[in-house]
Scaffold this motif. Structure first.
Motif, PDB file in Angstrom:
ATOM      1  N   UNK A  17       6.320  -9.471   5.147  1.00 25.59           N
ATOM      2  CA  UNK A  17       7.358 -10.504   5.060  1.00 25.59           C
ATOM      3  C   UNK A  17       8.041 -10.439   3.695  1.00 25.59           C
ATOM      4  N   UNK A  18       9.384 -10.419   3.729  1.00 25.64           N
ATOM      5  CA  UNK A  18      10.183 -10.349   2.504  1.00 25.64           C
ATOM      6  C   UNK A  18      11.350 -11.317   2.613  1.00 25.64           C
TER       7      UNK A  18
ATOM      8  N   UNK B 110      17.764  -4.521  -1.524  1.00 25.27           N
ATOM      9  CA  UNK B 110      16.862  -5.566  -2.010  1.00 25.27           C
ATOM     10  C   UNK B 110      15.520  -5.006  -2.434  1.00 25.27           C
ATOM     11  N   UNK B 111      14.434  -5.608  -1.949  1.00 23.54           N
ATOM     12  CA  UNK B 111      13.108  -5.140  -2.351  1.00 23.54           C
ATOM     13  C   UNK B 111      12.795  -3.729  -1.843  1.00 23.54           C
ATOM     14  N   UNK B 112      13.627  -3.212  -0.961  1.00 25.11           N
ATOM     15  CA  UNK B 112      13.441  -1.872  -0.392  1.00 25.11           C
ATOM     16  C   UNK B 112      14.289  -0.841  -1.135  1.00 25.11           C
TER      17      UNK B 112
ATOM     18  N   UNK C   3       2.233   2.374   4.416  1.00 24.53           N
ATOM     19  CA  UNK C   3       1.827   2.760   3.061  1.00 24.53           C
ATOM     20  C   UNK C   3       2.967   2.546   2.060  1.00 24.53           C
ATOM     21  N   UNK C   4       4.202   2.828   2.472  1.00 27.64           N
ATOM     22  CA  UNK C   4       5.354   2.590   1.599  1.00 27.64           C
ATOM     23  C   UNK C   4       5.528   1.090   1.330  1.00 27.64           C
ATOM     24  N   UNK C   5       5.365   0.283   2.370  1.00 24.00           N
ATOM     25  CA  UNK C   5       5.489  -1.168   2.211  1.00 24.00           C
ATOM     26  C   UNK C   5       4.354  -1.731   1.371  1.00 24.00           C
ATOM     27  N   UNK C   6       3.158  -1.154   1.494  1.00 25.90           N
ATOM     28  CA  UNK C   6       2.020  -1.592   0.672  1.00 25.90           C
ATOM     29  C   UNK C   6       2.343  -1.458  -0.814  1.00 25.90           C
TER      30      UNK C   6
ATOM     31  N   UNK D 145       5.077  -9.393  -6.690  1.00 27.65           N
ATOM     32  CA  UNK D 145       5.560  -8.643  -5.525  1.00 27.65           C
ATOM     33  C   UNK D 145       6.625  -9.429  -4.773  1.00 27.65           C
ATOM     34  N   UNK D 146       7.619  -8.737  -4.235  1.00 29.57           N
ATOM     35  CA  UNK D 146       8.707  -9.415  -3.531  1.00 29.57           C
ATOM     36  C   UNK D 146       8.366  -9.819  -2.100  1.00 29.57           C
TER      37      UNK D 146
END
Length: 180
Positions: A101-102, A139-141, A157-160, A168-169
């Motif tokens: 969730x972001x 954004x956070x990505x 794994x990328x999102x982790x 953390x966002x």
């Protein structure tokens, strides 16, 4: 054959009816619906490479190459997609469902929502590629670059990496709302 059927669902849908209030008896699976400025990425991670990836931007769901919308719409009592229902559907493969969730700034959220609205049909086995590319660079990505191939497990794994740390966002929860 089952993998090919996943491509038959429409790629994106917006919830237009309110979500029914869940009863306390199923509170363990109750997940808050995505907020108006929230992106929620759902990873079904029950296989080595992961099984599936889907994304909500507010009330808009994109289930790339997925069977959720086609299967659930056959139930005449179904009121439309919800995060809790989508996660329960994914649990048919097992309990390892990660919900990232972001909350996004309005401009970044609008850009992702626009990408989702114009997304076409996703070929089978490319669900994680579609989800990854829908958010890449925004954004956070911002650290995610568009890709030609990835898996649900690799996307997780990328999102982790994005949710690691005190500032953390975003966050990751399991279907019971416990941290990943």
């Amino acid at each position: 054959a089952a993998l090919l059927l996943h491509g038959c669902s429409p790629p994106t849908v917006i919830r237009t009816t309110p979500v029914a209030t869940a009863s306390p008896s199923n509170a363990k699976s109750v997940l808050a619906e995505p907020a108006a400025n929230e992106v929620v990425i759902v990873i079904n991670n029950n296989a080595v490479a992961g099984n599936h990836a889907g994304i909500f931007a507010g009330a808009r769901l994109n289930d790339p190459a997925g069977s959720y919308l086609g299967t659930r719409s056959q139930d005449s009592n179904w009121s439309g997609p919800s995060l809790a229902d989508y996660v329960e559907f994914q649990k048919e493969d097992g309990e390892r469902i990660q919900i990232y969730r972001f909350k996004l700034a309005p401009g970044d959220f609008a850009a992702i929502d626009n990408r989702m609205a114009s997304a076409g049909i996703t070929p089978p086995l490319f669900c994680a590629v579609q989800v990854h590319n829908l958010v890449a660079g925004l954004g956070p990505f911002g650290s995610l670059e568009k890709v030609g191939w990835t898996t649900p497990a690799s996307l997780a794994r990328q999102l982790d990496k994005l949710i690691d740390g005190q500032a953390a966002p975003g966050e990751c929860v399991m279907p019971d709302n416990q941290a990943c």
